[in-house]
Design an enzyme around this catalytic site. Structure first.
Site, PDB file in Angstrom:
ATOM      1  CD  GLU A 296      -2.891  -0.888   2.530  1.00  0.00           C
ATOM      2  OE1 GLU A 296      -2.503   0.344   3.098  1.00  0.00           O
ATOM      3  OE2 GLU A 296      -3.546  -1.648   2.918  1.00  0.00           O
ATOM      4  CD  GLU A 350     -12.699   1.334  -0.079  1.00  0.00           C
ATOM      5  OE1 GLU A 350     -12.898  -0.029   0.910  1.00  0.00           O
ATOM      6  OE2 GLU A 350     -11.087   0.923   0.227  1.00  0.00           O
ATOM      7  CE  LYS A 353     -10.630   2.383   5.507  1.00  0.00           C
ATOM      8  NZ  LYS A 353      -8.933   2.341   4.837  1.00  0.00           N
ATOM      9  CD  GLU A 359      -7.834   5.827   6.922  1.00  0.00           C
ATOM     10  OE1 GLU A 359      -8.090   4.133   7.858  1.00  0.00           O
ATOM     11  OE2 GLU A 359      -6.776   6.032   7.392  1.00  0.00           O
TER      12      GLU A 359
END
Length: 492
Positions: A296, A350, A353, A359
């Site tokens: 990542e 997203e 999250k 985030e």
């Protein structure tokens, strides 16, 4: 990242890979609408060779798996990593030739470690049905397991035994078609106790001998990779006084280059520093030749008020520069020319999250399938062909507060529980909303919750505390102070 309903802990994240384009494909780069839907623009012959992409699904209203694969190919993704063995996604990837990294969930590790039969069943149920149509290349056993101390006793030392059992299961059955799948585990930078200067890199004492050494031994024997989640954004955001933004974004000038006093190696960007710290740490355990992969990395395209540098301009700059750099296979100063698999985080923003606003803002695409910004993950698109980026819009330049979302408690039980949690963290957090306190009036759940959420966030945000409270809180740039009741701001 933990939600704010767990005790605050320092962020452990910290970040880099792949190849080049022919002039004949340039026409695709100047037709943005076509590039958004036509994978042939970036994937001649259907084979992509750009940065990999993490495909997370912690969001509502996401496109179908089939459409998501089209978006991956349109961006020039060279591989994809998923956080489970989702059969719908694996079927959508069938026939594409895109290399796939599949992840074993953390909670499955202990049982896979204790039973070879359990490992064989897991492989038979989750991988075998999709091979060889889907090109599964990596099997990652767990996600940032060493960052969760709550599972240290049950899971940390089970990682390598689980990998060993899965390795045997992959080699034994199914006609040998799974033999080439490489095993690893994705670890955050907090597996290290030291990372600066890079030559001082060392693993934490609580995991070095019992967990990391056996892991490196396994990876070395199977010629696999040490997968690291490396985020220059978090390293820069926590050290802005000593690290320049340009250095973190791969565009630092000679004046910002860093020379490691231990090795004499010169660093031109923050990611290389982080990766070479891992290399040094592996070397100290006798496994300095184990290959490195980046599971990542990336940069947030947005965040809460007060989260410096999280914007579209910086995210596009980081990811474009990373793709262009890795297209040349530069390696790192400690490993010049080394080839590394690299997976960018992430395919989508997203929205479900937990944690701070960043985030939920790492995506290349919004869930409605529009691009957050243009990027060619092959690194071959000329920088001059990109449209202008928006201003940086640095949210850290104005004061911010954390308040009850919408100003009204929809679920009073949940809000009361979150308020109680905030008030239990640290002395004095909620003194002002006690009887006689400056913020006791108005004596309502809504008003007290906003004060408690803000007091908690201001007190702990630099140590990882967030303005989230399971979606009950939000940041604002409108001062909620009233009368003699003063709410502390992010600038105080």
């Amino acid at each position: 990242m933990a939600a704010s309903t767990t005790p605050p802990s320092p962020s452990h994240h910290a970040a880099a890979v792949i190849l080049l384009l022919a002039a004949a494909a340039l026409a695709c780069h100047f037709n943005v609408a076509a590039a958004a839907v036509d994978p042939k623009c970036h994937c001649p012959g259907g084979r992509c060779r750009g940065l990999g992409v993490n495909y997370g699904t912690v969001a509502d209203d996401l496109p179908t798996a089939a459409r998501s694969v089209q978006l991956l190919r349109a961006a020039g993704a060279g591989a994809v990593k998923i956080y489970d063995a989702n059969p719908t996604i694996l079927r959508a990837l069938a026939g594409t030739g895109i290399p796939v990294a599949v992840m074993v969930p953390n909670e499955a590790i202990p049982s896979l470690a204790s039973s070879g039969a359990a490992a064989e069943r897991w492989v038979a149920a989750n991988l075998a049905p999709h091979i060889p149509a889907t090109r599964v290349m990596y099997l990652l056993v767990g996600n940032e397991v060493l960052s969760n101390r709550a599972i240290s006793g049950s899971t940390w030392r089970a990682i390598v035994p689980a990998m060993s059992n899965l390795h045997r299961a992959l080699r034994r059955g199914h006609g040998g078609i799974l033999r080439k799948v490489k095993l690893g585990t994705a670890l955050a930078m907090d597996a290290l106790s030291a990372s600066y200067p890079p030559s001082a890199g060392a693993f934490r004492g609580d995991v070095a001998d019992d967990v990391i050494r056996p892991l490196l031994q396994f990876l070395n024997a199977t010629r696999s990779y040490y997968f690291v989640d490396a985020y220059p954004y978090f390293a820069w955001a926590g050290n802005r006084g000593s690290i320049s933004l340009d250095y973190a974004l791969f565009q630092g000038g000679a004046s910002s280059h860093y020379v490691d006093p231990g090795t004499g190696l010169t660093y031109t960007n923050l990611l290389d520093q982080m990766l070479d710290a891992v290399v040094a740490a592996m070397g100290k355990l006798g496994y300095g030749d184990v290959r490195l992969a980046v599971s990542e990395t990336g940069w947030p395209n947005g965040g809460d008020s007060g989260e410096a540098g999280a914007n579209v301009r910086n995210a596009a700059t980081y990811n474009r520069n990373l793709a262009a750099r890795m297209s040349r296979n530069p390696g790192t100063p400690a490993r010049p020319g080394a080839k590394m698999p690299v997976f960018l985080f992430s395919l989508y923003n997203e929205d479900q999250k937990p944690g701070p606003g960043t985030e939920r803002h790492w995506g290349l695409y919004y869930p409605n399938q529009t691009r957050v910004y243009d990027v060619d993950l092959t690194g071959r698109r000329p920088s001059r062909s990109y449209p202008p980026l928006p201003p940086a819009d640095d949210t850290d330049s104005s004061p911010a507060w954390c308040v009850l979302a919408g100003g009204k408690a929809v679920n009073e039980t949940a809000v009361q529980a979150a308020l109680d949690y905030a008030c239990q963290q640290g002395s004095g957090t909620c003194v002002a909303i006690q009887p006689g306190g400056a913020c006791y009036e108005p004596n309502t759940l809504d008003a007290h919750a906003s004060y408690a959420f803000n007091s908690y966030w201001q007190k702990f945000r630099n140590a990882g505390g967030t303005c989230f409270f399971n979606g009950l809180a939000e940041t604002t740039t409108k001062d909620p102070s009233h009368g003699s009741c003063k709410f502390q701001s992010s600038m105080d």
